[in-house]
Design an enzyme around this catalytic site. Structure first.
Site, PDB file in Angstrom:
ATOM      1  NE  ARG A 258      87.933  38.364 168.167  1.00 25.70           N
ATOM      2  CZ  ARG A 258      87.920  38.244 169.491  1.00 25.70           C
ATOM      3  NH1 ARG A 258      86.841  37.799 170.098  1.00 25.70           N
ATOM      4  NH2 ARG A 258      88.972  38.574 170.209  1.00 25.70           N
ATOM      5  CB  ALA A 259      80.624  40.047 165.081  1.00 31.52           C
TER       6      ALA A 259
END
Length: 646
Positions: A258-259
């Site tokens: 996600r980052a």
């Protein structure tokens, strides 16, 4: 305190202008980038009281482009006490009963479409509602499957959550779901503080005239946001910069992917904001400062933020990685908004856009030896042993303070029975049973069942609640031996971690010398608890009676402030009360008075050595709770349920 949800509509008195806000450059930039690309997933604003968090958010809403229907973008405020039905929508029962038609009644997420959804004190919101908000912010749509209704609608909005860390932290799993995070604090510069006060006073004296002075600047910012939105689908993300993004995320060892995705979206939005045709290193740097700090927190005792030197080292290493191969084919924005506008020329470059700021560095806690002897300081952050503690729960059923510890009545959980109380959703079977006994009176002989509004039954559900955990820590001379104190502090840290995960409030009373001291008033912030307990003074006598009376005082006072939150007292002591006349008897009497306040209790027996007096067990009897040996606190055979009066 009751909260009412609201949808902010334009009124005659303008709000504080976005361009008049002094400082907070990183916060303003984060909000702007989410306005350019809502798919980033929202902004979490962490800061102390009085740092203009809500002022900045409300000012942003006035700058957003009109909605797809042509109306002005709206600011929708979500209260802490909102139900899931109010947030996502629910079955329109009135239409069902009146017209026999299944219809969906939209919630606040639908009202926030193309606007701003603002959640103050997001850390106090139920975890499942935070998940719902973050899912909608990331997907741009809301899907509802409930009460026999399947419904989906667009919900593109800028999600902004604000919180005061001293009132409790979000769990790391939820921190990761927010696209960006910004820490804000009041400036310590005298000139800046004077300017803040002057502008606020000028605004209060003449809101219309003050807003007019900044109208041109706000109009220019609004135009740049709209132009950046239009340019966003055409912004190229070169493989060179994508490699830099991947190298940065790998360097900081963030969980999952996600980052990487959020960093790429943020860098693309920043490139569009500054009028560039493709993402460059400066865009990645700004995006990293907004996306990575809060994702490094895996434990409640980890400090948020990035070490500046570590960040520069990671940027340098990422630059070497990015230069390893040529960049023949730029790749497009990883997730352009499918519903957003396309085309349009990029806005002219400007030197006036807000810039990013570096994050504060974390504080490392290293293991140290435990000082011995009376009056010595030690760090609770360096215990001899930590463990996964057994669950301690308050007996009975509570009223549902947000949390995950004890049984409670809750809008989310398993259904236990039907009720006529309003606002409880729909208990279908209970509603049908209530209507069945009236069918003959209503003239029904065959066909569909005839329903009336009075037949509706709500569902009483049981879930989990958070509690107030008051630790009474015996820090007297008899507890000051190196091994024992190390074990006690390890237990306290483990219990605090458990309280953090279950969203409890915690308070700590220490007993030593001639009195008991409330070293930590009730708080939802385990960070604050750890900071307050880093230096624990030990030695002297053990006035346990004062400790139990102080805990009783804390419980009664907090019960007035937060009546829905039930309390539990955890006493860590060897039971050897000293000081005054018959101190052991007085400690038992005080424990009984504490138990009379209908508080759950448990005594953790810290006694060690060949000769055992069993005084802690006697205190547990007076407290009407179980006694658990310190060495057995995490053992499988411990039941872990506090058996005290509910």
């Amino acid at each position: 305190m009751a909260h009412q949800e609201s949808v902010a509509e334009p009124d005659a008195n303008p709000g504080f202008p976005f361009g008049a806000i002094v400082g907070q450059d990183q916060l303003r930039l984060a909000l702007i980038l989410c306005a350019v690309h809502p798919g980033i997933g929202g902004v979490l604003v962490r800061g102390e009281k009085g740092t203009a968090k809500s002022t900045v958010v409300r000012a942003l809403a006035a700058l957003l482009p009109p909605t797809s229907s042509g109306a002005a973008a709206r600011l929708v405020e979500l209260p802490v006490g909102a139900t899931e039905d109010r947030v996502v929508g629910s079955l329109d029962l009135e239409k069902v009963l009146r017209d026999g038609e299944r219809a969906f009644q939209p919630g606040l997420l639908a009202a926030a479409h193309d606007g701003v959804l603002y959640v103050d004190e997001v850390n106090l919101l139920h975890d499942h509602l935070v998940d719902v908000l973050l899912d909608a912010a990331a997907m741009g749509r809301v899907h509802v499957e409930r009460d026999g209704v399947s419904h989906s609608h667009a919900a593109r909005f800028v999600l902004v959550g604000t919180m005061n860390p001293e009132e409790g932290e979000l769990r790391p799993q939820l921190l990761d779901r927010f696209g960006l995070a910004v820490d804000v604090a009041a400036s310590r510069d005298v000139e800046t503080r004077m300017q803040v006060v002057r502008r606020r006073l000028d605004f209060e004296a003449d809101p219309v005239g003050f807003a007019a002075r900044y109208a041109d600047a706000d109009s220019a910012t609004a135009a740049r946001i709209e132009e950046a939105r239009a340019a966003l689908p055409g912004i190229a993300l070169p493989n060179r910069e994508l490699r830099r993004i991947a190298a940065l995320c790998a360097s900081f060892d963030v969980d999952g992917m996600r980052a990487d995705l959020v960093l790429a979206r943020t860098a693309t939005a920043h490139a569009a904001w500054r009028g560039a045709a493709e993402v460059a290193e400066e865009d990645v740097r700004v995006a990293a400062e907004l996306t990575l700090p809060h994702r490094r927190r895996r434990d409640p005792f980890d400090e948020p933020g990035l070490d500046p030197q570590q960040f520069e080292d990671a940027m340098r290493d990422a630059a070497e990685q990015a230069g390893q191969e040529p960049d023949p084919d730029p790749v497009p924005d990883p997730d352009p908004d499918p519903d957003g506008p396309g085309g349009g020329a990029p806005p002219p470059e400007s030197d006036g856009h807000p810039s990013s700021a570096s994050s504060s560095s974390p504080e490392d806690v290293s293991e140290e030896s435990v000082p011995q002897g009376p009056g010595r300081d030690r760090e609770i952050g360096a215990p001899g042993a930590q463990f996964r503690t057994r669950l301690l729960t308050v007996p009975g059923v509570g009223e549902g303070a947000p949390g995950r510890r004890s049984r409670s009545r809750s809008p989310r959980g398993r259904t236990v029975r039907a009720t006529t109380e309003p606002g409880r959703g729909l208990h279908l079977v209970g509603t049908l049973f209530a209507a069945a006994e009236h069918q003959a009176d209503r003239g029904r002989t065959s066909g569909r069942m005839l329903l009336a509004p009075g037949d509706i039954r709500g569902a009483i559900k049981e879930g989990r609640e958070g509690n107030l955990i008051v630790f009474v820590v015996d820090a007297s001379g008899s507890m000051a031996a190196r091994d024992r104190l190390s074990a006690v502090t390890g237990a306290v840290v483990s219990l605090l971690r458990d309280a953090y995960q279950r969203r409890d409030k915690v308070a700590v009373v220490t007993v030593r010398g001639a009195s008991a001291e409330l070293v930590l008033p009730p708080t939802s912030s385990v960070d604050v608890a750890v900071r307050r307990l880093r230096s624990l003074r030990t030695g002297g006598k053990s006035p346990l009676a004062q400790g139990f009376l102080k805990a009783r005082e804390v419980v009664l006072r907090e019960r007035v402030r937060d009546p829905q939150r039930r309390a539990m007292v955890v006493a860590l002591t060897d039971g050897r009360a000293t000081g005054g006349i018959d101190p052991v008897h007085r400690a038992k009497v005080a424990a009984g008075l504490l138990a009379d306040t209908s508080v759950a209790g448990v005594v953790v027996d810290c006694e060690s050595g060949m000769v055992r007096l069993g005084l802690a067990a006697e205190l547990a009897v007076a407290l009407r709770g179980p006694c658990v040996r310190l060495s057995e606190l995490s053992a499988e055979k411990v039941a872990g349920v506090v058996r005290a009066a509910a």
